[in-house]
Design a protein around this motif. Structure first.
Motif, mmCIF file in Angstrom:
data_model
loop_
_atom_site.group_PDB
_atom_site.id
_atom_site.type_symbol
_atom_site.label_atom_id
_atom_site.label_comp_id
_atom_site.label_asym_id
_atom_site.label_seq_id
_atom_site.Cartn_x
_atom_site.Cartn_y
_atom_site.Cartn_z
ATOM 1 N N PHE A 91 0.843 -1.228 0.168
ATOM 2 C CA PHE A 91 0.054 -0.259 0.170
ATOM 3 C C PHE A 91 0.784 1.127 0.159
ATOM 4 O O PHE A 91 0.618 2.206 -0.653
ATOM 5 N N VAL A 92 1.951 1.286 0.709
ATOM 6 C CA VAL A 92 2.928 2.528 0.732
ATOM 7 C C VAL A 92 3.528 2.752 -0.585
ATOM 8 O O VAL A 92 3.600 3.888 -1.095
ATOM 9 N N LYS A 93 3.925 1.405 -1.107
ATOM 10 C CA LYS A 93 4.511 1.640 -2.515
ATOM 11 C C LYS A 93 3.276 2.212 -3.428
ATOM 12 O O LYS A 93 3.954 2.969 -4.435
ATOM 13 N N ALA A 94 2.284 1.962 -3.182
ATOM 14 C CA ALA A 94 1.253 2.436 -4.077
ATOM 15 C C ALA A 94 0.970 4.183 -3.866
ATOM 16 O O ALA A 94 0.064 4.358 -4.610
ATOM 17 N N GLY A 95 1.505 4.376 -2.816
ATOM 18 C CA GLY A 95 1.109 5.629 -2.330
ATOM 19 C C GLY A 95 -0.018 6.125 -1.747
ATOM 20 O O GLY A 95 -0.686 7.068 -1.871
ATOM 21 N N VAL A 96 -0.697 4.931 -0.937
ATOM 22 C CA VAL A 96 -1.990 5.358 -0.134
ATOM 23 C C VAL A 96 -1.849 6.249 0.812
ATOM 24 O O VAL A 96 -2.995 6.942 1.119
ATOM 25 N N GLU A 97 -0.634 6.583 1.323
ATOM 26 C CA GLU A 97 -0.604 7.689 2.174
ATOM 27 C C GLU A 97 -1.186 9.021 1.754
ATOM 28 O O GLU A 97 -1.703 9.702 2.678
ATOM 29 N N THR A 98 -0.850 9.195 0.550
ATOM 30 C CA THR A 98 -1.182 10.649 -0.104
ATOM 31 C C THR A 98 -3.077 10.597 -0.113
ATOM 32 O O THR A 98 -3.356 11.622 0.203
ATOM 33 N N CYS A 99 -3.595 9.290 -0.291
ATOM 34 C CA CYS A 99 -5.060 9.346 -0.400
ATOM 35 C C CYS A 99 -5.613 9.508 1.165
ATOM 36 O O CYS A 99 -6.495 10.374 1.546
ATOM 37 N N LEU A 100 -4.959 8.923 2.013
ATOM 38 C CA LEU A 100 -5.247 8.972 3.412
ATOM 39 C C LEU A 100 -5.217 10.391 4.008
ATOM 40 O O LEU A 100 -6.111 11.000 4.777
ATOM 41 N N VAL A 101 -4.036 11.027 3.670
ATOM 42 C CA VAL A 101 -3.861 12.440 4.078
ATOM 43 C C VAL A 101 -4.846 13.275 3.398
ATOM 44 O O VAL A 101 -5.123 14.201 3.984
ATOM 45 N N SER A 102 -5.178 12.916 1.917
ATOM 46 C CA SER A 102 -6.193 13.898 1.394
ATOM 47 C C SER A 102 -7.654 13.716 2.207
ATOM 48 O O SER A 102 -8.301 14.673 2.280
ATOM 49 N N LEU A 103 -7.956 12.627 2.441
ATOM 50 C CA LEU A 103 -9.209 12.376 3.144
ATOM 51 C C LEU A 103 -9.151 13.240 4.504
ATOM 52 O O LEU A 103 -10.199 13.635 5.028
ATOM 53 N N LEU A 104 -8.058 13.036 5.326
ATOM 54 C CA LEU A 104 -7.996 13.883 6.703
ATOM 55 C C LEU A 104 -8.151 15.267 6.425
ATOM 56 O O LEU A 104 -8.797 15.740 7.048
ATOM 57 N N GLY A 105 -7.644 15.758 5.278
ATOM 58 C CA GLY A 105 -8.004 17.123 4.884
ATOM 59 C C GLY A 105 -9.233 17.504 4.738
ATOM 60 O O GLY A 105 -9.672 18.476 5.224
ATOM 61 N N GLU A 106 -9.899 16.497 3.829
ATOM 62 C CA GLU A 106 -11.380 16.801 3.667
ATOM 63 C C GLU A 106 -12.188 16.932 4.850
ATOM 64 O O GLU A 106 -13.186 17.607 4.828
ATOM 65 N N CYS A 107 -11.726 16.189 5.762
ATOM 66 C CA CYS A 107 -12.608 15.847 7.033
ATOM 67 C C CYS A 107 -12.549 17.246 7.822
ATOM 68 O O CYS A 107 -13.358 17.328 8.794
ATOM 69 N N THR A 108 -11.518 17.910 7.751
ATOM 70 C CA THR A 108 -11.313 19.223 8.537
ATOM 71 C C THR A 108 -12.058 20.359 7.862
ATOM 72 O O THR A 108 -12.013 20.404 6.570
ATOM 73 N N ARG A 109 -12.602 21.037 8.593
ATOM 74 C CA ARG A 109 -13.607 22.101 8.143
ATOM 75 C C ARG A 109 -12.866 23.075 7.329
ATOM 76 O O ARG A 109 -11.710 23.275 7.814
ATOM 77 N N GLU A 110 -13.732 23.470 6.382
ATOM 78 C CA GLU A 110 -12.782 24.603 5.264
ATOM 79 C C GLU A 110 -12.451 25.728 6.146
ATOM 80 O O GLU A 110 -11.612 26.526 5.784
ATOM 81 N N SER A 111 -13.420 26.111 6.926
ATOM 82 C CA SER A 111 -13.185 27.310 7.737
ATOM 83 C C SER A 111 -11.837 27.454 8.555
ATOM 84 O O SER A 111 -11.672 28.506 9.183
ATOM 85 N N THR A 112 -11.385 26.226 8.817
ATOM 86 C CA THR A 112 -10.231 26.307 9.746
ATOM 87 C C THR A 112 -8.929 26.805 8.955
ATOM 88 O O THR A 112 -8.631 26.406 8.004
ATOM 89 N N SER A 113 -8.351 28.028 9.295
ATOM 90 C CA SER A 113 -7.492 28.672 8.732
ATOM 91 C C SER A 113 -6.206 28.404 9.103
ATOM 92 O O SER A 113 -5.405 28.757 8.646
ATOM 93 N N GLY A 114 -6.044 27.993 10.282
ATOM 94 C CA GLY A 114 -4.941 27.759 11.093
ATOM 95 C C GLY A 114 -5.012 26.863 12.238
ATOM 96 O O GLY A 114 -5.994 26.986 12.890
ATOM 97 N N VAL A 115 -3.731 26.625 12.789
ATOM 98 C CA VAL A 115 -3.927 25.712 13.969
ATOM 99 C C VAL A 115 -3.059 26.297 15.092
ATOM 100 O O VAL A 115 -1.945 26.784 14.789
#
Length: 634
Positions: free
Chosen positions: A242-266
């Motif tokens: 899975f890591v060779k397939a680059g699944v980490e990019t998919c998971l991180v993209s999903l994590l980013g989508e789950c975070t509210r768009e209005s969040t401008s900073g941490v």
């Protein structure tokens, strides 16, 4: 596969030097036997040794268990001289595979099944999934399903559904069908045999590249992450593929989508930090052709489910839990996730969820655990702290997390992991980490004692009144697990950090930990006792002026008791704590297994001391006093 007479040499792993964790015996290699081999062994016992079926079954079970064979998926009933017949899952699997193959035109890349065919394949898929996910599945279903082609059929089902595409709508029929396909594949991949088959057929690469771009709803994205997590759990081959397939990019993209768009900073330890790490995630995703646009359709429930499954998948990829492999790529996988932006995305999700009015404590637990698994080196620990992960964990330990022992444990584990970085230790002190961790020790130490008393009364009375004594639902074991991690985080923070030790003295943390260590329920827990020993040793070794305050508590008595009750876990750390506290006879009960230097300056191995050395000679070599109770001749 193993027969009854097979002998396998166990693999032994050693704890790392300077490990802060209690020493645990290595997990034995995973050994399995097929149902047919087990039945054959039972029948041989009957035919060759003239045993009754009950005696033959008992003898076969004992024989396999002595070899370390896992019989959890084996039906341990007598099959009879004619055999057991076809496993019930085989028929369901064959019907499912046949329905999948007949619903699509396999000669074309993309084709659409008619409504009748789609309904048929969905019905067979649901029947197969329910049979293997029921509370009491038929033993041996994993090998039976794999043997009937379940993995290939489920993967084909997913591939064909992903090729249908569909509109970005949760009600779209193609997305519903894709969700069904992902659910059945994820269920099949809970079997160890299916994980190995999935990896050996090189499905992870095709699954990642073909399925993720076509997951357009929260439900399908959650099911995608669930497949990754189930396939990677206890299977090193799947993790690497899975890591060779680059699944980490998919998971991180999903994590980013789950975070509210209005969040401008941490918010970080030093102020407000931009979420550039999250934004860069989308850039990385887009370079691979992975869809990274935010999803606006879907309820909070499905979004939280997707976030939960993404965290579980990240943990599965970064955990070396396959006992069949001598080495693990968990560290490299964690670095790949961090490079893709996982630390920043998880911190953003951590902050967003902690601010929710209807906060989900179990979800916070999963996010904290995923962050801990990703933060595997100093740079990632710094990034996690700078992006606000440390601040959020400490804030939760002071407030919301104390409602749940598991959430407190996860947050304390995260703090403990981050404390391995010298950059983070001062931040823990400045952000009130000492007070937060001490609060967790105090709260859950008291709850553990109350829960232990309640459980003892219920055991005597043979009742199950869960409301007796306290309204908190955490049992004593869960409370003490939280205490262990809170004390462990304190110990890690105080290591080579005089400022933290001084802060502990000012906040009366020594008294709190000493009282907790002496609790009746905590005395029996070697993990709690070990962490308490390490805390006192780390706190005093560079701050000798604090000895008097520590010795004014019950710590010396508790340290000696820990050595006596848990010598395997606490002998070394309790001895070190007693030594640095300046206690007499701190080496009491110590039996060296490695080379030691005596008071005469000569290093001697245990072999040089002899199998039965003279007691007085041992005392002289080790520098003991002349009157050592534990080394008396009787």
């Amino acid at each position: 596969q193993l027969s009854a007479g097979t002998r396998v040499r166990a693999r032994v792993s050693l704890p790392s030097r300077g490990s802060h964790m209690a020493v645990k015996k290595p997990a034995p290699p995973l050994r399995r036997v097929t149902q047919a081999s087990f039945d054959e062994t039972v029948q041989e016992n009957i035919d060759e040794f003239d045993l009754t079926p009950e005696e033959a079954l008992s003898d076969a079970v004992k024989e396999f268990e002595l070899q370390g064979v896992d019989l959890s998926d084996i039906d341990k009933s007598y099959a009879g001289p004619e055999g057991r017949g076809e496993h019930p899952v085989i028929g369901l699997t064959k019907a499912f595979v046949e329905a999948v193959e007949s619903s699509w035109d396999t000669t074309t890349a993309v084709s659409t099944p008619d409504s009748t065919a789609a309904a048929a394949v969905k019905t067979t898929a649901d029947a197969l999934r329910l049979s293997i996910t029921s509370q009491d599945p038929c033993p041996g279903w994993g090998a039976a399903c794999v043997g009937a082609g379940g993995v290939q059929g489920a993967h084909l089902f997913v591939t064909k559904c992903a090729g249908l595409g569909g509109k970005n709508s949760e009600d779209d029929s193609s997305q519903d069908l894709l969700h069904t396909a992902l659910e059945v594949l994820g269920s099949i991949l809970t079997a160890d045999e299916a994980k190995v088959t999935f990896a050996s057929l090189k499905f992870p690469m095709a699954f990642t590249n073909e399925t993720w771009p076509n997951c357009k709803t929260w439900k399908t994205k959650a099911a995608f992450a669930k497949v990754v997590g189930n396939a990677s759990l206890r299977c090193e081959a799947s993790k690497g593929a899975f890591v060779k397939a680059g699944v980490e990019t998919c998971l991180v993209s999903l994590l980013g989508e789950c975070t509210r768009e209005s969040t401008s900073g941490v918010e970080s330890a030093g102020g407000v930090v931009s979420t550039s790490g999250v934004e860069s995630t989308s850039c990385v995703a887009s370079t691979r052709g992975v869809q990274s646009t935010a999803i606006t359709v879907g309820s909070d429930e499905f979004k939280r489910s997707a976030l939960r499954e993404a965290c579980i998948a990240a943990r599965a990829l970064t955990t070396g839990d396959d006992p069949r492999e001598p080495a693990s790529g968990a560290f490299a996988h964690a670095r790949a996730l961090a490079k893709a932006g996982a630390a920043a995305s998880l911190c953003a999700a951590f902050r967003t969820e902690s601010l929710e009015s209807n906060v989900d404590l179990s979800l916070l637990q999963q996010i904290a655990a995923a962050l801990r698994h990703v933060a595997v080196n100093d740079d990632i620990c710094k990034e996690t702290s700078d992006k606000g992960g440390l601040r959020i964990a400490l804030q939760l330990l002071k407030s919301t997390a104390t409602s749940s022992a598991k959430t407190t444990k996860a947050c304390a584990q995260l703090v403990r992991q981050l404390a391995g970085s010298d950059h983070v230790k001062p931040l823990i002190v400045s952000l009130g980490g000492i007070e937060a961790l001490s609060h967790g020790v105090c709260v859950f130490g008291e709850r553990a004692e109350i829960a232990a008393e309640r459980e003892a009364k219920e055991k005597v009375a043979e009742t199950c009144d869960s409301t007796a004594g306290t309204n908190n639902t955490d049992d004593a074991h869960a409370c003490l697990a939280a205490v262990e991690q809170c004390v462990g985080a304190l110990a890690a923070t105080c290591l080579k950090n005089c400022e933290a030790s001084t802060k502990c003295a000012a906040e009366l943390v020594f008294e709190t930990v000493a009282d907790t260590m002496a609790l009746t329920s905590a005395i029996e827990k070697p993990g709690v006792q070990r962490q308490c020993c390490m805390f006192f040793r780390n706190a005093v070794v560079r701050n000798q002026e604090l000895k008097a305050q520590m010795l004014a508590t019950t710590v010396e008595r508790s340290l000696r008791l820990a050595k006596k009750k848990h010598p395997e876990f606490c002998m070394d750390v309790a001895t070190a704590a007693l030594r640095d506290l300046g206690c007499a006879n701190y080496n009491e009960g110590y039996n060296p297994t490695t080379a030691i230097m005596g008071s005469d300056g000569v290093v001697r191995t245990p072999e040089e001391l002899g199998d039965e050395p003279d007691v007085n000679a041992v005392r002289a070599i080790a520098g003991y006093g002349s009157a050592m109770p534990s080394l008396s001749e009787d």
